[in-house]
Design a protein around this motif. Sequence first.
Motif, mmCIF file in Angstrom:
data_model
loop_
_atom_site.group_PDB
_atom_site.id
_atom_site.type_symbol
_atom_site.label_atom_id
_atom_site.label_comp_id
_atom_site.label_asym_id
_atom_site.label_seq_id
_atom_site.Cartn_x
_atom_site.Cartn_y
_atom_site.Cartn_z
ATOM 1 N N ALA A 198 3.788 -4.281 0.434
ATOM 2 C CA ALA A 198 3.720 -4.871 -1.140
ATOM 3 C C ALA A 198 2.361 -5.625 -1.396
ATOM 4 N N THR A 199 1.785 -6.115 -0.573
ATOM 5 C CA THR A 199 0.499 -6.744 -0.736
ATOM 6 C C THR A 199 -0.826 -5.787 -1.258
ATOM 7 N N LEU A 200 -0.688 -4.719 -0.509
ATOM 8 C CA LEU A 200 -1.889 -3.847 -0.593
ATOM 9 C C LEU A 200 -1.600 -3.159 -1.740
ATOM 10 N N ALA A 201 -0.326 -2.920 -2.196
ATOM 11 C CA ALA A 201 0.198 -2.267 -3.594
ATOM 12 C C ALA A 201 -0.414 -2.976 -4.665
ATOM 13 N N GLN A 202 -0.577 -4.345 -4.538
ATOM 14 C CA GLN A 202 -1.194 -5.030 -5.707
ATOM 15 C C GLN A 202 -2.722 -4.745 -5.715
ATOM 16 N N GLN A 203 -3.260 -4.177 -4.697
ATOM 17 C CA GLN A 203 -4.853 -4.438 -4.683
ATOM 18 C C GLN A 203 -5.306 -2.985 -4.919
ATOM 19 N N ASP A 204 -4.592 -1.768 -4.543
ATOM 20 C CA ASP A 204 -5.054 -0.285 -4.707
ATOM 21 C C ASP A 204 -3.879 0.500 -4.738
ATOM 22 N N GLU A 205 -4.299 1.191 -5.696
ATOM 23 C CA GLU A 205 -3.351 2.404 -6.453
ATOM 24 C C GLU A 205 -2.709 3.449 -5.234
ATOM 25 N N ARG A 206 -3.618 3.521 -4.107
ATOM 26 C CA ARG A 206 -3.310 4.574 -3.126
ATOM 27 C C ARG A 206 -1.895 4.081 -2.594
ATOM 28 N N PHE A 207 -1.582 2.679 -2.417
ATOM 29 C CA PHE A 207 -0.430 2.188 -2.092
ATOM 30 C C PHE A 207 0.551 1.991 -2.938
ATOM 31 N N ARG A 208 0.516 2.231 -4.298
ATOM 32 C CA ARG A 208 1.450 2.201 -5.049
ATOM 33 C C ARG A 208 2.035 4.026 -5.381
ATOM 34 N N PHE A 209 3.160 4.025 -4.699
ATOM 35 C CA PHE A 209 3.695 5.538 -4.638
ATOM 36 C C PHE A 209 5.169 5.482 -4.776
ATOM 37 N N ASP A 210 5.945 6.574 -4.927
ATOM 38 C CA ASP A 210 7.072 6.793 -5.062
ATOM 39 C C ASP A 210 7.788 6.844 -3.516
ATOM 40 N N LYS A 211 8.465 5.644 -3.332
ATOM 41 C CA LYS A 211 8.863 5.429 -2.053
ATOM 42 C C LYS A 211 10.178 6.294 -1.878
ATOM 43 N N GLU A 212 10.820 6.714 -2.547
ATOM 44 C CA GLU A 212 11.913 7.555 -2.404
ATOM 45 C C GLU A 212 11.448 8.913 -2.166
ATOM 46 N N GLU A 213 10.410 9.442 -2.856
ATOM 47 C CA GLU A 213 9.938 10.840 -2.461
ATOM 48 C C GLU A 213 9.139 10.738 -1.174
ATOM 49 N N ILE A 214 8.588 9.944 -0.675
ATOM 50 C CA ILE A 214 7.957 9.709 0.478
ATOM 51 C C ILE A 214 9.027 9.691 1.582
ATOM 52 N N GLN A 215 10.081 9.104 1.425
ATOM 53 C CA GLN A 215 11.140 8.999 2.352
ATOM 54 C C GLN A 215 11.854 10.291 2.610
ATOM 55 N N GLU A 216 12.080 10.937 1.350
ATOM 56 C CA GLU A 216 12.768 12.267 1.282
ATOM 57 C C GLU A 216 11.809 13.239 2.188
ATOM 58 N N LYS A 217 10.458 13.250 2.193
ATOM 59 C CA LYS A 217 9.524 14.119 2.677
ATOM 60 C C LYS A 217 9.746 13.829 4.084
ATOM 61 N N ALA A 218 9.837 12.729 4.463
ATOM 62 C CA ALA A 218 9.918 12.299 5.950
ATOM 63 C C ALA A 218 11.296 12.944 6.560
ATOM 64 N N ILE A 219 12.297 12.705 5.830
ATOM 65 C CA ILE A 219 13.940 13.128 6.056
ATOM 66 C C ILE A 219 13.743 14.834 6.172
ATOM 67 N N GLY A 220 13.083 15.435 5.203
ATOM 68 C CA GLY A 220 13.343 16.606 4.979
ATOM 69 C C GLY A 220 12.125 17.570 5.688
ATOM 70 N N GLY A 221 11.236 16.801 6.361
ATOM 71 C CA GLY A 221 9.855 17.710 7.008
ATOM 72 C C GLY A 221 10.510 18.683 8.051
ATOM 73 N N GLY A 222 11.364 18.162 8.572
ATOM 74 C CA GLY A 222 11.801 19.289 9.720
ATOM 75 C C GLY A 222 12.534 20.679 9.275
ATOM 76 N N TRP A 223 12.907 20.541 8.268
ATOM 77 C CA TRP A 223 13.609 21.661 7.506
ATOM 78 C C TRP A 223 12.399 22.540 7.001
ATOM 79 N N ILE A 224 11.290 22.027 6.247
ATOM 80 C CA ILE A 224 10.203 22.783 5.932
ATOM 81 C C ILE A 224 9.750 23.556 7.120
ATOM 82 N N THR A 225 9.621 23.030 8.376
ATOM 83 C CA THR A 225 9.043 23.476 9.521
ATOM 84 C C THR A 225 10.188 24.824 9.974
#
Length: 317
Positions: A198-225
Amino acid sequence: MSSKTRKVGIIGLGHVGAHCAYSLAIQGYVDELVLVDVNEKKVISECQDLRDAVMYMPHHVKVEIASYEDLGDCDIIVNAAGNIGLLTSLDRNAEMNFTVAQVKKYIGKVMQSGFQGIIINITNPCDVVTDVIAKMSGLPQGRVFGTGTGLDTSRLLAQLSLQTGIDHQSISAYMIGEHGKSQITAWSCVNFGGVPLATLAQQDERFRFDKEEIQEKAIGGGWITYVGKGCTEYGICSTLARFVRAVFHDEKRIMPASAMLTGEYGEQGIFVGVPCIIGKDGVEKVIELPLNAEEKAAFHTCCDDIRINMKKAENIN
């Protein structure tokens, strides 16, 4: 002067079990590997292939084929038995009728061998099968645990690293809950080198991202493999090997694993993926993350989903 031989038994030499055996051997974490599989041709082939590789490994590794009754002197047993063909629905629970029935057939035989070590379960549904093994084995708490959200956490860290450009080792983040669809990211606890997201997101746009999208990629990564190659291999074998190293070296390393909760997170009597201290006695302590109210509610939903399957597993023979 004699040294302790580090001996690991692997039950199930499919894609996962075979890669786990190779990973343990090539990284120099074991002195002896004992292979068990109902498919005689497959286990003979895997044993031969591993023996052919020993000359070029960091140190000598003894590889043997065995039965369940021969596992008594193993320090660690890895349960990797499964049926990858049942996962075409992209649902880990699809293996449950098969895997639970198989485990119930052979865990008694393993324990009759006099085994008193540690069992690490990979087989899906991971949390449910780990619970079955713990109950049937009667081993002390902590000596049976599952890989749980260990691999899912690696997938999360990979996505965060790709997003931010920060190395995996400098990021602290965990996937928790079921090793399945309902697992969650503990976003309120994510930090980079100790600095909250949360602190870094206020300072750098790299840390401002769609959390839901990142989470879905983590959950679904195995199925991509899985979709491209019909299995997962490198990620899970690396996860397993890291657990084994933590046990053999008594590292007290904090890793996410499927561990029995006894009041932590407000849950009782259930195996679920949470950060744990891993040492010579297996799961030595569950680390309770300071989740926010929303995360706590989602975590309890994960546990409810696991309990539904635990109930189903009771009637599988």
